[in-house]
Design a protein around this motif. Structure first.
Motif, PDB file in Angstrom:
ATOM      1  N   ASN A 103       0.838  -1.204   0.000  1.00 25.81           N
ATOM      2  CA  ASN A 103       0.000   0.000   0.000  1.00 25.81           C
ATOM      3  C   ASN A 103       0.870   1.250   0.000  1.00 25.81           C
ATOM      4  OD1 ASN A 103       0.811   0.591   2.634  1.00 25.81           O
ATOM      5  ND2 ASN A 103      -0.983  -0.362   3.546  1.00 25.81           N
ATOM      6  N   ILE A 104       0.256   2.408  -0.091  1.00 24.08           N
ATOM      7  CA  ILE A 104       0.996   3.662  -0.223  1.00 24.08           C
ATOM      8  C   ILE A 104       1.824   3.968   1.029  1.00 24.08           C
ATOM      9  CG2 ILE A 104      -0.841   5.209   0.574  1.00 24.08           C
ATOM     10  CD1 ILE A 104       0.034   7.073  -1.813  1.00 24.08           C
ATOM     11  N   GLY A 105       1.330   3.598   2.189  1.00 22.49           N
ATOM     12  CA  GLY A 105       2.081   3.830   3.423  1.00 22.49           C
ATOM     13  C   GLY A 105       3.368   3.027   3.451  1.00 22.49           C
ATOM     14  N   LYS A 106       3.262   1.764   3.074  1.00 21.21           N
ATOM     15  CA  LYS A 106       4.446   0.889   3.038  1.00 21.21           C
ATOM     16  C   LYS A 106       5.429   1.386   1.978  1.00 21.21           C
ATOM     17  CE  LYS A 106       6.862  -2.869   3.809  1.00 21.21           C
ATOM     18  NZ  LYS A 106       7.782  -2.902   4.918  1.00 21.21           N
ATOM     19  N   LEU A 107       4.916   1.760   0.814  1.00 21.51           N
ATOM     20  CA  LEU A 107       5.772   2.281  -0.249  1.00 21.51           C
ATOM     21  C   LEU A 107       6.477   3.553   0.216  1.00 21.51           C
ATOM     22  CD1 LEU A 107       6.702   2.128  -3.257  1.00 21.51           C
ATOM     23  CD2 LEU A 107       4.811   3.681  -3.737  1.00 21.51           C
ATOM     24  N   SER A 108       5.747   4.419   0.867  1.00 26.81           N
ATOM     25  CA  SER A 108       6.298   5.664   1.369  1.00 26.81           C
ATOM     26  C   SER A 108       7.475   5.393   2.297  1.00 26.81           C
ATOM     27  CB  SER A 108       5.206   6.451   2.098  1.00 26.81           C
ATOM     28  OG  SER A 108       5.725   7.602   2.685  1.00 26.81           O
TER      29      SER A 108
ATOM     30  N   ARG B  11      10.568   3.089  -9.510  1.00 29.05           N
ATOM     31  CA  ARG B  11      10.310   4.383 -10.166  1.00 29.05           C
ATOM     32  C   ARG B  11      10.361   5.524  -9.150  1.00 29.05           C
ATOM     33  NH1 ARG B  11       5.667   1.749 -12.648  1.00 29.05           N
ATOM     34  NH2 ARG B  11       6.305   0.992 -14.683  1.00 29.05           N
ATOM     35  N   ARG B  12       9.766   5.300  -8.015  1.00 30.74           N
ATOM     36  CA  ARG B  12       9.729   6.346  -7.000  1.00 30.74           C
ATOM     37  C   ARG B  12      11.103   6.587  -6.384  1.00 30.74           C
ATOM     38  NH1 ARG B  12       5.449   4.300  -8.879  1.00 30.74           N
ATOM     39  NH2 ARG B  12       3.473   5.385  -8.677  1.00 30.74           N
ATOM     40  N   LYS B  13      11.909   5.525  -6.253  1.00 31.43           N
ATOM     41  CA  LYS B  13      13.290   5.705  -5.795  1.00 31.43           C
ATOM     42  C   LYS B  13      14.070   6.539  -6.805  1.00 31.43           C
ATOM     43  CE  LYS B  13      13.757   1.400  -3.197  1.00 31.43           C
ATOM     44  NZ  LYS B  13      14.387   0.066  -3.189  1.00 31.43           N
ATOM     45  N   PHE B  14      13.833   6.289  -8.075  1.00 29.56           N
ATOM     46  CA  PHE B  14      14.478   7.050  -9.143  1.00 29.56           C
ATOM     47  C   PHE B  14      14.129   8.533  -9.000  1.00 29.56           C
ATOM     48  CE2 PHE B  14      14.771   8.857 -13.374  1.00 29.56           C
ATOM     49  CZ  PHE B  14      15.889   8.260 -13.930  1.00 29.56           C
ATOM     50  N   ILE B  15      12.867   8.817  -8.748  1.00 29.22           N
ATOM     51  CA  ILE B  15      12.418  10.204  -8.572  1.00 29.22           C
ATOM     52  C   ILE B  15      13.069  10.818  -7.342  1.00 29.22           C
ATOM     53  CG2 ILE B  15      10.425  11.658  -8.026  1.00 29.22           C
ATOM     54  CD1 ILE B  15       8.764   9.687  -9.762  1.00 29.22           C
ATOM     55  N   ARG B  16      13.084  10.082  -6.241  1.00 30.71           N
ATOM     56  CA  ARG B  16      13.680  10.604  -5.010  1.00 30.71           C
ATOM     57  C   ARG B  16      15.159  10.929  -5.232  1.00 30.71           C
ATOM     58  NH1 ARG B  16      14.494   6.361  -1.062  1.00 30.71           N
ATOM     59  NH2 ARG B  16      16.454   6.299  -2.139  1.00 30.71           N
TER      60      ARG B  16
ATOM     61  N   ILE C 125       3.825  11.058  -3.443  1.00 29.33           N
ATOM     62  CA  ILE C 125       3.547   9.952  -4.369  1.00 29.33           C
ATOM     63  C   ILE C 125       2.253  10.242  -5.122  1.00 29.33           C
ATOM     64  CG2 ILE C 125       2.940   7.501  -4.527  1.00 29.33           C
ATOM     65  CD1 ILE C 125       4.848   7.058  -2.103  1.00 29.33           C
ATOM     66  N   ARG C 126       1.225  10.669  -4.402  1.00 29.01           N
ATOM     67  CA  ARG C 126      -0.051  11.015  -5.043  1.00 29.01           C
ATOM     68  C   ARG C 126       0.127  12.185  -6.005  1.00 29.01           C
ATOM     69  NH1 ARG C 126      -1.761  11.178   0.263  1.00 29.01           N
ATOM     70  NH2 ARG C 126      -2.356   9.153   1.031  1.00 29.01           N
ATOM     71  N   TYR C 127       0.923  13.174  -5.596  1.00 27.24           N
ATOM     72  CA  TYR C 127       1.178  14.341  -6.450  1.00 27.24           C
ATOM     73  C   TYR C 127       1.866  13.916  -7.747  1.00 27.24           C
ATOM     74  CZ  TYR C 127       3.442  18.555  -8.194  1.00 27.24           C
ATOM     75  OH  TYR C 127       3.897  19.563  -9.004  1.00 27.24           O
ATOM     76  N   TYR C 128       2.886  13.085  -7.655  1.00 28.46           N
ATOM     77  CA  TYR C 128       3.596  12.631  -8.857  1.00 28.46           C
ATOM     78  C   TYR C 128       2.654  11.875  -9.793  1.00 28.46           C
ATOM     79  CZ  TYR C 128       7.947  13.862  -6.438  1.00 28.46           C
ATOM     80  OH  TYR C 128       8.959  14.524  -5.788  1.00 28.46           O
ATOM     81  N   GLU C 129       1.727  11.127  -9.229  1.00 29.08           N
ATOM     82  CA  GLU C 129       0.722  10.445 -10.055  1.00 29.08           C
ATOM     83  C   GLU C 129      -0.220  11.464 -10.686  1.00 29.08           C
ATOM     84  OE1 GLU C 129      -1.246   7.561  -7.589  1.00 29.08           O
ATOM     85  OE2 GLU C 129       0.558   6.327  -7.407  1.00 29.08           O
ATOM     86  N   GLN C 130      -0.641  12.434  -9.908  1.00 30.56           N
ATOM     87  CA  GLN C 130      -1.605  13.441 -10.369  1.00 30.56           C
ATOM     88  C   GLN C 130      -1.053  14.239 -11.551  1.00 30.56           C
ATOM     89  OE1 GLN C 130      -2.625  16.275  -7.330  1.00 30.56           O
ATOM     90  NE2 GLN C 130      -3.954  17.465  -8.662  1.00 30.56           N
TER      91      GLN C 130
ATOM     92  N   THR D 227       9.261   2.597   2.419  1.00 29.56           N
ATOM     93  CA  THR D 227      10.292   1.865   1.691  1.00 29.56           C
ATOM     94  C   THR D 227      11.177   2.782   0.860  1.00 29.56           C
ATOM     95  OG1 THR D 227       8.857  -0.080   1.573  1.00 29.56           O
ATOM     96  CG2 THR D 227      10.694   0.010   0.024  1.00 29.56           C
ATOM     97  N   VAL D 228      10.572   3.736   0.153  1.00 26.00           N
ATOM     98  CA  VAL D 228      11.353   4.578  -0.761  1.00 26.00           C
ATOM     99  C   VAL D 228      11.711   5.938  -0.175  1.00 26.00           C
ATOM    100  CG1 VAL D 228      10.457   3.435  -2.812  1.00 26.00           C
ATOM    101  CG2 VAL D 228       9.347   5.505  -2.010  1.00 26.00           C
ATOM    102  N   GLY D 229      11.142   6.302   0.968  1.00 26.46           N
ATOM    103  CA  GLY D 229      11.494   7.562   1.605  1.00 26.46           C
ATOM    104  C   GLY D 229      10.851   8.780   0.976  1.00 26.46           C
ATOM    105  N   ILE D 230       9.650   8.616   0.449  1.00 27.35           N
ATOM    106  CA  ILE D 230       8.884   9.729  -0.114  1.00 27.35           C
ATOM    107  C   ILE D 230       7.542   9.762   0.603  1.00 27.35           C
ATOM    108  CG2 ILE D 230       7.767  10.681  -2.167  1.00 27.35           C
ATOM    109  CD1 ILE D 230       9.763   9.215  -3.897  1.00 27.35           C
ATOM    110  N   TYR D 231       7.107  10.946   1.005  1.00 25.48           N
ATOM    111  CA  TYR D 231       5.807  11.071   1.656  1.00 25.48           C
ATOM    112  C   TYR D 231       4.692  10.592   0.720  1.00 25.48           C
ATOM    113  CZ  TYR D 231       8.037  13.940   5.232  1.00 25.48           C
ATOM    114  OH  TYR D 231       8.835  14.388   6.247  1.00 25.48           O
ATOM    115  N   ALA D 232       3.670  10.006   1.287  1.00 22.67           N
ATOM    116  CA  ALA D 232       2.524   9.525   0.515  1.00 22.67           C
ATOM    117  C   ALA D 232       1.900  10.652  -0.302  1.00 22.67           C
ATOM    118  CB  ALA D 232       1.486   8.895   1.446  1.00 22.67           C
TER     119      ALA D 232
END
Length: 154
Positions: free
Chosen positions: A2-7, A46-51, A17-22, A9-14
């Motif tokens: 889920n988004i909390g676990k991903l957040s 992908r999110r680690k790449f962004i971070r 993550i929603r903003y990057y999707e938006q 794991t990759v060190g980006i606030y949820a």
């Protein structure tokens, strides 16, 4: 995951993550039957790449260009290198501008007695410096435009 676990794991606030999707920087993911976003390990990469890209000061536009190149197996490394070199040039310009700001502020501080008197050379100097510093700041606004995005406009 889920988004909390991903957040975590990759060190980006949820919220980010929603903003990057938006904004379309990353594709929206599927949802579980409960309506929660479900992320794969590849989504995490992908999110680690962004971070990592954001930690180097790359703009969202530059990151989008890099992600396009990252996802394109027929890419030319010269394109990636050019984007990185362009970003270094922007960073060097920014460093120069920051050094000018530091020097200006240091000069103002050196003129200030820092005592009980109301006269303040720092405030007087800032009043005089306002236009010059403002112009410098606005020049940096153009630094967030990706060189590949500039080519697309031309």
């Amino acid at each position: 995951m889920n988004i909390g676990k991903l957040s975590q794991t990759v060190g980006i606030y949820a919220k980010m993550i929603r903003y990057y999707e938006q904004i379309g920087l990353i594709p929206a993911v599927g949802r579980s039957n409960d309506g929660y976003r479900f992320y794969s390990d590849q989504d995490g990469e992908r999110r680690k790449f962004i971070r990592s890209s954001r930690s180097l000061g790359l703009s969202v536009a530059e990151i989008a260009d890099l992600m396009d190149l990252w996802n394109n197996k027929n890419r030319h490394s010269a394109d990636v290198k050019q984007l990185a070199l362009s970003h270094i040039e922007k960073l060097e310009i920014r460093i120069t501008e920051l050094q000018k700001m530091t020097n200006t502020l240091q000069n103002l501080i050196n003129c200030c007695a820092g005592d009980h008197r109301p006269n303040c050379p720092i405030l007087e100097g800032l009043q005089k410096q306002d236009i010059e510093l403002q112009e410098s700041y606005h020049q940096n606004d153009s630094l967030s435009v990706s060189p590949l995005a500039q080519q697309k406009v031309k």
